[in-house]
Design an enzyme around this catalytic site. Structure first.
Site, PDB file in Angstrom:
ATOM      1  N   LYS A   1       4.026   8.702 -32.815  1.00  0.00           N
ATOM      2  CA  LYS A   1       4.829   7.810 -31.839  1.00  0.00           C
ATOM      3  C   LYS A   1       5.380   8.982 -30.913  1.00  0.00           C
ATOM      4  O   LYS A   1       5.918   9.549 -31.492  1.00  0.00           O
ATOM      5  CB  LYS A   1       5.835   7.239 -32.677  1.00  0.00           C
ATOM      6  CG  LYS A   1       6.389   6.059 -31.882  1.00  0.00           C
ATOM      7  CD  LYS A   1       7.139   4.826 -32.675  1.00  0.00           C
ATOM      8  CE  LYS A   1       7.689   3.820 -31.800  1.00  0.00           C
ATOM      9  NZ  LYS A   1       8.834   3.075 -32.391  1.00  0.00           N
TER      10      LYS A   1
ATOM     11  N   GLU B   1       1.238   9.366 -39.077  1.00  0.00           N
ATOM     12  CA  GLU B   1       1.323   8.202 -38.157  1.00  0.00           C
ATOM     13  C   GLU B   1       2.215   8.852 -36.730  1.00  0.00           C
ATOM     14  O   GLU B   1       3.318   9.006 -37.170  1.00  0.00           O
ATOM     15  CB  GLU B   1       1.917   7.119 -38.562  1.00  0.00           C
ATOM     16  CG  GLU B   1       2.041   5.806 -37.591  1.00  0.00           C
ATOM     17  CD  GLU B   1       2.531   4.732 -38.262  1.00  0.00           C
ATOM     18  OE1 GLU B   1       2.880   4.449 -39.394  1.00  0.00           O
ATOM     19  OE2 GLU B   1       2.900   3.831 -37.478  1.00  0.00           O
TER      20      GLU B   1
ATOM     21  N   ASP C   1       0.537  -3.792 -38.633  1.00  0.00           N
ATOM     22  CA  ASP C   1       1.932  -3.360 -38.353  1.00  0.00           C
ATOM     23  C   ASP C   1       2.732  -4.140 -37.291  1.00  0.00           C
ATOM     24  O   ASP C   1       2.998  -3.426 -36.246  1.00  0.00           O
ATOM     25  CB  ASP C   1       1.852  -1.704 -38.273  1.00  0.00           C
ATOM     26  CG  ASP C   1       3.183  -1.372 -38.693  1.00  0.00           C
ATOM     27  OD1 ASP C   1       4.209  -2.126 -38.985  1.00  0.00           O
ATOM     28  OD2 ASP C   1       3.641  -0.023 -38.061  1.00  0.00           O
TER      29      ASP C   1
ATOM     30  N   HIS D   1       7.610   0.536 -47.915  1.00  0.00           N
ATOM     31  CA  HIS D   1       8.459   1.692 -47.789  1.00  0.00           C
ATOM     32  C   HIS D   1       9.272   1.658 -49.259  1.00  0.00           C
ATOM     33  O   HIS D   1       9.531   0.689 -49.568  1.00  0.00           O
ATOM     34  CB  HIS D   1       9.536   1.766 -46.728  1.00  0.00           C
ATOM     35  CG  HIS D   1       8.970   1.877 -45.248  1.00  0.00           C
ATOM     36  ND1 HIS D   1       8.660   0.804 -44.782  1.00  0.00           N
ATOM     37  CD2 HIS D   1       8.647   2.715 -44.655  1.00  0.00           C
ATOM     38  CE1 HIS D   1       8.140   1.053 -43.499  1.00  0.00           C
ATOM     39  NE2 HIS D   1       8.296   2.467 -43.531  1.00  0.00           N
TER      40      HIS D   1
ATOM     41  N   MET E   1      -1.698   1.019 -49.662  1.00  0.00           N
ATOM     42  CA  MET E   1      -0.669   2.259 -49.086  1.00  0.00           C
ATOM     43  C   MET E   1       0.638   2.153 -49.510  1.00  0.00           C
ATOM     44  O   MET E   1       1.203   1.015 -49.486  1.00  0.00           O
ATOM     45  CB  MET E   1      -0.879   2.070 -47.651  1.00  0.00           C
ATOM     46  CG  MET E   1      -0.263   3.048 -46.528  1.00  0.00           C
ATOM     47  SD  MET E   1       1.256   2.604 -46.028  1.00  0.00           S
ATOM     48  CE  MET E   1       0.953   2.104 -44.417  1.00  0.00           C
TER      49      MET E   1
ATOM     50  N   ASP F   1      -3.065   1.174 -38.034  1.00  0.00           N
ATOM     51  CA  ASP F   1      -1.823   0.180 -37.682  1.00  0.00           C
ATOM     52  C   ASP F   1      -2.220  -0.549 -36.441  1.00  0.00           C
ATOM     53  O   ASP F   1      -2.218  -0.178 -35.545  1.00  0.00           O
ATOM     54  CB  ASP F   1      -0.619   0.836 -37.659  1.00  0.00           C
ATOM     55  CG  ASP F   1       0.007   1.274 -38.895  1.00  0.00           C
ATOM     56  OD1 ASP F   1      -0.570   1.145 -39.995  1.00  0.00           O
ATOM     57  OD2 ASP F   1       1.201   1.741 -38.997  1.00  0.00           O
TER      58      ASP F   1
ATOM     59  N   ASP G   1       8.951  -0.400 -28.042  1.00  0.00           N
ATOM     60  CA  ASP G   1       8.002  -0.676 -29.223  1.00  0.00           C
ATOM     61  C   ASP G   1       8.144  -2.089 -29.795  1.00  0.00           C
ATOM     62  O   ASP G   1       8.806  -2.458 -30.294  1.00  0.00           O
ATOM     63  CB  ASP G   1       8.392   0.168 -30.651  1.00  0.00           C
ATOM     64  CG  ASP G   1       7.405  -0.092 -31.619  1.00  0.00           C
ATOM     65  OD1 ASP G   1       6.288  -0.368 -31.400  1.00  0.00           O
ATOM     66  OD2 ASP G   1       7.760   0.480 -32.792  1.00  0.00           O
TER      67      ASP G   1
ATOM     68  N   ASP H   1       5.364  -4.046 -31.397  1.00  0.00           N
ATOM     69  CA  ASP H   1       4.979  -4.560 -32.511  1.00  0.00           C
ATOM     70  C   ASP H   1       4.356  -6.046 -32.454  1.00  0.00           C
ATOM     71  O   ASP H   1       4.723  -6.674 -33.355  1.00  0.00           O
ATOM     72  CB  ASP H   1       5.866  -4.087 -33.496  1.00  0.00           C
ATOM     73  CG  ASP H   1       5.954  -2.838 -34.102  1.00  0.00           C
ATOM     74  OD1 ASP H   1       5.134  -1.983 -33.493  1.00  0.00           O
ATOM     75  OD2 ASP H   1       7.111  -2.558 -34.611  1.00  0.00           O
TER      76      ASP H   1
ATOM     77  N   GLU I   1      -1.681   4.088 -34.562  1.00  0.00           N
ATOM     78  CA  GLU I   1      -1.042   2.656 -34.274  1.00  0.00           C
ATOM     79  C   GLU I   1      -1.125   2.223 -32.785  1.00  0.00           C
ATOM     80  O   GLU I   1      -0.841   2.896 -31.992  1.00  0.00           O
ATOM     81  CB  GLU I   1       0.445   2.618 -34.657  1.00  0.00           C
ATOM     82  CG  GLU I   1       1.035   1.086 -34.264  1.00  0.00           C
ATOM     83  CD  GLU I   1       2.405   0.986 -34.961  1.00  0.00           C
ATOM     84  OE1 GLU I   1       2.672   1.078 -35.964  1.00  0.00           O
ATOM     85  OE2 GLU I   1       3.078   0.231 -34.151  1.00  0.00           O
TER      86      GLU I   1
ATOM     87  N   HIS J   1       1.859   2.591 -30.415  1.00  0.00           N
ATOM     88  CA  HIS J   1       2.301   3.828 -30.219  1.00  0.00           C
ATOM     89  C   HIS J   1       1.571   4.690 -29.294  1.00  0.00           C
ATOM     90  O   HIS J   1       2.064   5.211 -28.208  1.00  0.00           O
ATOM     91  CB  HIS J   1       2.314   4.564 -31.709  1.00  0.00           C
ATOM     92  CG  HIS J   1       3.348   4.022 -32.758  1.00  0.00           C
ATOM     93  ND1 HIS J   1       3.463   4.373 -34.054  1.00  0.00           N
ATOM     94  CD2 HIS J   1       4.029   3.077 -32.560  1.00  0.00           C
ATOM     95  CE1 HIS J   1       4.228   3.649 -34.560  1.00  0.00           C
ATOM     96  NE2 HIS J   1       4.538   2.913 -33.651  1.00  0.00           N
TER      97      HIS J   1
ATOM     98  N   ASP K   1      11.886  -0.972 -48.965  1.00  0.00           N
ATOM     99  CA  ASP K   1      11.188  -2.294 -48.811  1.00  0.00           C
ATOM    100  C   ASP K   1      11.400  -2.968 -50.385  1.00  0.00           C
ATOM    101  O   ASP K   1      11.811  -4.166 -50.531  1.00  0.00           O
ATOM    102  CB  ASP K   1      10.114  -2.301 -48.212  1.00  0.00           C
ATOM    103  CG  ASP K   1       9.670  -1.920 -46.909  1.00  0.00           C
ATOM    104  OD1 ASP K   1      10.843  -1.642 -46.128  1.00  0.00           O
ATOM    105  OD2 ASP K   1       8.683  -1.679 -46.719  1.00  0.00           O
TER     106      ASP K   1
END
Ligand code: GLT
Ligand code: MN
Ligand code: MN
Length: 388
Positions: free
Chosen positions: A184, A182, A288, A55, A89, A246, A256, A258, A218, A221, A58
């Site tokens: 969710k 994406e 992810d 991102h 990406m 993802d 969530d 992950d 994902e 999700h 990030d």
């Protein structure tokens, strides 16, 4: 026997936010120390990843000065050059800062919507600067807690307006960039618009440049939505829209999670990997996910290695499934085509319709045939567990 060592052609990628996660959750503080983007790149290279995604924030904190941003970019670039890691990406953080508390592109406040566009254009520039050719849109805040607050139709229109604007921006700048959406269903908002990959596919068809926009499904999700993830992936692939994925894992009906790829539902993930390998999906295999909050930085490496190892292990099992004589004999039997029916099936014609109406079917006899799916499924389990 393969060594399950990741190779560049596997295109295994991680986000800076995944291996960089410090283990904070809604009930507890960070448990790991902060690592710089460059440090995370060296770590990903050590464990054998192909690429790193980010991102905007990030890499460059939202309040960094231009001089700080330049220094971070220089270190990050050097780490990429030293390791050969790619940036396939990039994406925008449109969810963390308080300004996005009521959404970004779908916010009721026009100033917020305009700021979200400005931030995304700058983040696209940053992604392209580091070589990204896929640009992700995860609209975590594009939703509501109360439907009294927003028109659901207006939200779709605002989302469309933003995507159309950004497609034109990428075209005008001659960026070699595809967008992926994406989905969710919820979290962090109570309900998020365009809740599943299927919703996203329908939404894409309404855009000015549908050819520029695909999906990024994902595992977690769609599992949160109670759906069969592989089916959604298959639909996206069949529509020519599976440009990113993802991978992680998730227990249904929960927050969530992950989780490390393949750590929860081995059979579902076996079918997912088998699908991706059978169709020769050639995009990034992006993990992810986050390491458990119990882990230190060595545990984060174990987590990252585990994601890739499980993928390769399931790929190996998929190949075994495809070359297993008994499995293949069963599949051939199940799929045996009745030549007499070919005159009725396929594209419509009046002759076919007339012939079909005149045909008689022995319904009871046809239905009495056992399909041996129990046997087939047990063979699958035997293969996955290494018993076979
Ligand atoms: C966030 C989210 C992920 C998205 C990331 C991209 S951010 O961690 O949970 O699913 O892919 O914005
Ligand atoms: Mn994701
Ligand atoms: Mn997630």
């Amino acid at each position: 026997m393969t060594s399950y060592q990741p190779k560049p052609e596997d295109k295994f990628t991680f986000g800076l936010w995944t291996v960089g996660s410090r283990g904070r959750d809604p009930f507890g503080a960070e448990v790991r120390t902060s690592k710089t983007p460059a440090e995370l790149v060296y770590m990903l290279s050590e464990v054998g990843a192909y690429g790193v995604n980010f991102h905007d924030n990030d890499l460059i904190p939202i309040d960094a000065t231009p001089a700080q941003a330049d220094a971070i970019k220089k270190d990050f670039r050097k780490a990429l050059d030293d390791t050969g890691l790619k940036v396939p990406m990039a994406t925008t953080n449109l969810f963390y800062d308080p300004i996005f508390k009521d959404g970004a592109f779908t916010s009721n406040d026009a100033k917020v919507r305009a700021y979200a566009l400005q931030k995304t254009m700058q983040a696209i520039d940053l992604g392209v600067e580091f070589g990204a050719t896929i640009y992700d849109f995860w609209g975590g805040r594009e939703g509501v807690e109360t439907d009294s607050s927003k028109s659901a139709v207006e939200a779709i229109k605002r989302n469309r307006e933003a995507m159309n604007f950004l497609c034109e921006y990428a075209i005008e700048n001659k960026y070699d960039l595809k967008f992926v959406l994406e989905a969710k269903p919820n979290e962090p908002r109570a309900d998020i618009y365009n809740a599943t990959t299927g919703h996203m596919l329908a939404f894409i068809a309404t855009l000015d440049h549908p050819e520029m926009v695909g999906v990024n499904p994902e595992v977690a999700h769609e599992t949160m939505a109670g759906l069969n993830f592989m089916h959604n992936v298959a639909q996206a692939w069949e529509a020519g829209k599976l440009w990113h994925i993802d991978l992680n894992d998730q227990y249904g009906g929960r927050y969530d999670q992950d989780l490390r790829f393949g750590s929860r539902d081995i059979k579902a993930n076996f079918h997912l990997v088998k699908f991706l390998e059978d169709v020769k999906y050639d995009g990034s295999r992006h993990f992810d996910a986050h390491a458990y909050r119990t882990e230190d930085f060595e545990g984060v490496k174990d987590f990252a290695r585990g994601c890739m190892r499980t993928y390769l292990l399931l790929k190996d099992k998929a190949q075994q499934f495809n070359s297993d004589a008994e499995v293949q004999a069963l599949l051939a039997e199940i799929n045996d085509q009745d030549a007499a029916m070919s005159g009725f099936l396929g594209k419509y014609s009046k002759a076919k319709a007339d012939g079909l109406k005149a045909q008689s079917f022995d319904r009871v006899k046809i239905a009495s045939r056992g399909l041996k799916y129990e046997r087939l499924d047990q063979l699958t389990i035997d293969i996955i567990t290494g018993t076979r």
